[in-house]
Design an enzyme around this catalytic site. Structure first.
Site, PDB file in Angstrom:
ATOM      1  N   SER A  98       5.233   3.224 172.961  1.00  0.00           N
ATOM      2  CA  SER A  98       4.857   4.700 172.574  1.00  0.00           C
ATOM      3  C   SER A  98       4.229   4.751 171.146  1.00  0.00           C
ATOM      4  CB  SER A  98       6.388   5.618 172.400  1.00  0.00           C
ATOM      5  OG  SER A  98       5.991   6.916 172.285  1.00  0.00           O
ATOM      6  N   ASP A 243       1.068   6.256 174.043  1.00  0.00           N
ATOM      7  CA  ASP A 243       1.273   6.023 175.281  1.00  0.00           C
ATOM      8  C   ASP A 243       0.784   7.531 175.779  1.00  0.00           C
ATOM      9  OD1 ASP A 243       3.519   7.409 174.367  1.00  0.00           O
ATOM     10  OD2 ASP A 243       4.725   6.608 176.123  1.00  0.00           O
TER      11      ASP A 243
HETATM   12 MG    MG Z   1       4.779   8.579 173.463  1.00  0.00          MG
END
Ligand code: MG
Length: 455
Positions: A98, A243
């Site tokens: 992420s 992400d």
């Molecule tokens: Mg994320």
């Protein structure tokens, strides 16, 4: 990572080849494969340099346990989540860390509904992993690996169905996209172009070393986006995290807004179209969210902090909108998970429908001042400290879902919660003026220190 724990708030995370090694990834794959038991799973990764290496290891583990793996390649997390549902997979695995720096990577497990697995399911996987309860398939029942191409395009087409494409196209919006050199660049520019916008991109080349900026979209790392929007006279800027499930926006002046402001814009429009609808948000969300839901007569549902909790609460109470102030908006009609490209389309839709600029939409909102603080507290003392604090704040307007949140009659508020990862208690205060917010942090820090002396 502690002794019997693999999963954190959002999947397994660690420093590549130090905390998260290929050997470990194989075993995690075996454990996830055993947990699902010879099912069809989708797998993909973000732009990190370690993505292919870890993906191969996880696929090896999954297929050894008899799972068929459908490999989707590089994609935003919400695109993979959408594909799990859309292709009726039994689940999925996403290799991503992420918003963490490039030296990190992680493994997220997705259930068949596209939402990350629950805490209970993660404990099951951990038990298989640590107790060596892996079930290997017979040689003639090993899982197969197949390619599944085109999921990013399916995802873009799905988002378009939720907005007024004609109205957006008529406005000829000019949008600057900061893709963080990661997977947001695989979907957002296409989506915006197909919606009739003019696109300028920065940090759009895929590069897992993240040379443009770090993948966490913080105001201080978005100065390039801000100045580009201003310099070329664009209508809006959008920046994704690594992400692309979270998105942070700038208005036409390059002013960067934290996610509570954009979430409040989406809430207002959603409640005008869906009177009385349920809105799900963690107790850490700002008073702006509470004010907006109240002003437009929605039904506000608080949760503990964490995106998986928000998704699951939405499912449980059948809510169609959720959000976090870090720029994660969950739009249920599309999917009940954070989705950066969906959020971008929703904001453009609102700008097109209302004829208002982003700065005008934000200017309507009540303003709050935020102050933060923290005090040191050992892990053993966290629980007794919280308990004593709760005894002292009894009778006020409080919520104890996650730490303690107290609202006061002047519409100021404070959230006090133990950190899950550090030996501290964090305090977040909000008020109509800076002095009140500061005083709240000071007063409650003193209160906590005083209790600590007695423990
Ligand atoms: Mg994320």
């Amino acid at each position: 990572m502690s002794e019997r724990k693999l999963f954190g708030t959002n999947g397994i995370r660690g420093l590549v080849n130090i905390e998260l090694t290929p050997e470990m990834a194989i075993k995690v794959g075996c454990a996830i494969g055993t947990f699902f038991g010879r099912k069809n799973l989708l797998l993909g990764y973000d732009a990190r340099t370690s993505g292919p290496m870890l993906a191969k290891a996880v696929i090896s583990g999954l297929t050894s346990a008899g799972c068929n793996v459908f490999f989707a390649g590089m994609a935003p997390t919400p695109s993979l989540q959408f594909a799990v549902k859309n292709h009726k997979m039994d689940g999925g695995v996403i290799i991503t860390a992420s918003h963490n720096p490039p030296e990190y990577n992680g493994i997220k497990v997705i259930w068949s509904d596209g939402i990350e697995t629950s805490h209970e399911q993660e404990v099951e996987i951990e038990n298989i992993y640590f107790d060596n309860k892996i079930v290997f398939a017979e040689w003639n029942q090993l899982g197969m690996q197949r390619e599944l191409s085109g999921i990013n395009d399916e995802y873009v087409q799905a988002i378009k169905k939720h907005v007024n494409q004609k109205k957006i196209a008529e406005k000829h919006f000019h949008v600057v996209v900061d893709a963080a050199n990661s997977v947001g660049g695989l979907t957002a520019p296409t989506l915006l172009r197909e919606l009739g916008c003019k696109i300028t991109t920065i940090n759009a080349n895929i590069d897992g070393t993240f040379p443009g900026r770090m993948p966490e979209p913080r105001p201080e790392s978005l100065m390039d986006l801000s100045s580009t929007v201003k310099a070329i006279g664009a209508d809006m800027g959008v920046a994704f995290d690594g992400d692309a499930d979270r998105s942070i926006f700038t208005d036409e002046n390059g002013t960067i807004y934290w996610g509570d402001k954009t979430f409040a814009i989406v809430i207002k429009q959603f409640l005008l179209e869906n009177p009385g609808a349920k809105i799900v948000t963690p107790v850490s969300s700002s008073t702006l969210i509470k004010d907006t839901v109240q002003a437009y007569k929605g039904d506000l549902i608080w949760t503990k902090v964490g995106s998986v909790t928000v998704s699951q609460k939405m499912k449980e109470v059948n809510a169609k909108l959720g959000g976090e102030e870090n720029g994660g908006i969950f739009y249920g009609p599309h999917q009940a998970v954070r989705d950066g490209s969906m959020t971008t389309a929703l904001l453009l839709n609102i700008m097109a429908e209302t004829g208002q600029k982003l700065s005008e939409l934000v200017a309507e909102q009540p303003q709050y001042f935020i102050e933060k603080g923290k005090i040191e507290c050992s892990d053993e003392k966290k629980e007794p400290l919280l308990k004593k604090l709760l005894e002292q704040v009894k009778g006020e307007n409080i919520n104890t879902l996650d730490g303690v949140k107290i609202w006061f009659s002047d519409n100021s508020a404070i959230l006090i919660r133990p950190s899950g990862t550090e030996k501290v208690f964090r305090l977040y205060a909000e008020a109509k003026n800076q002095e009140t917010a500061l005083k709240l942090v000071k007063d409650y820090s003193a209160k906590l220190e005083k209790i600590l002396e007695t423990l």
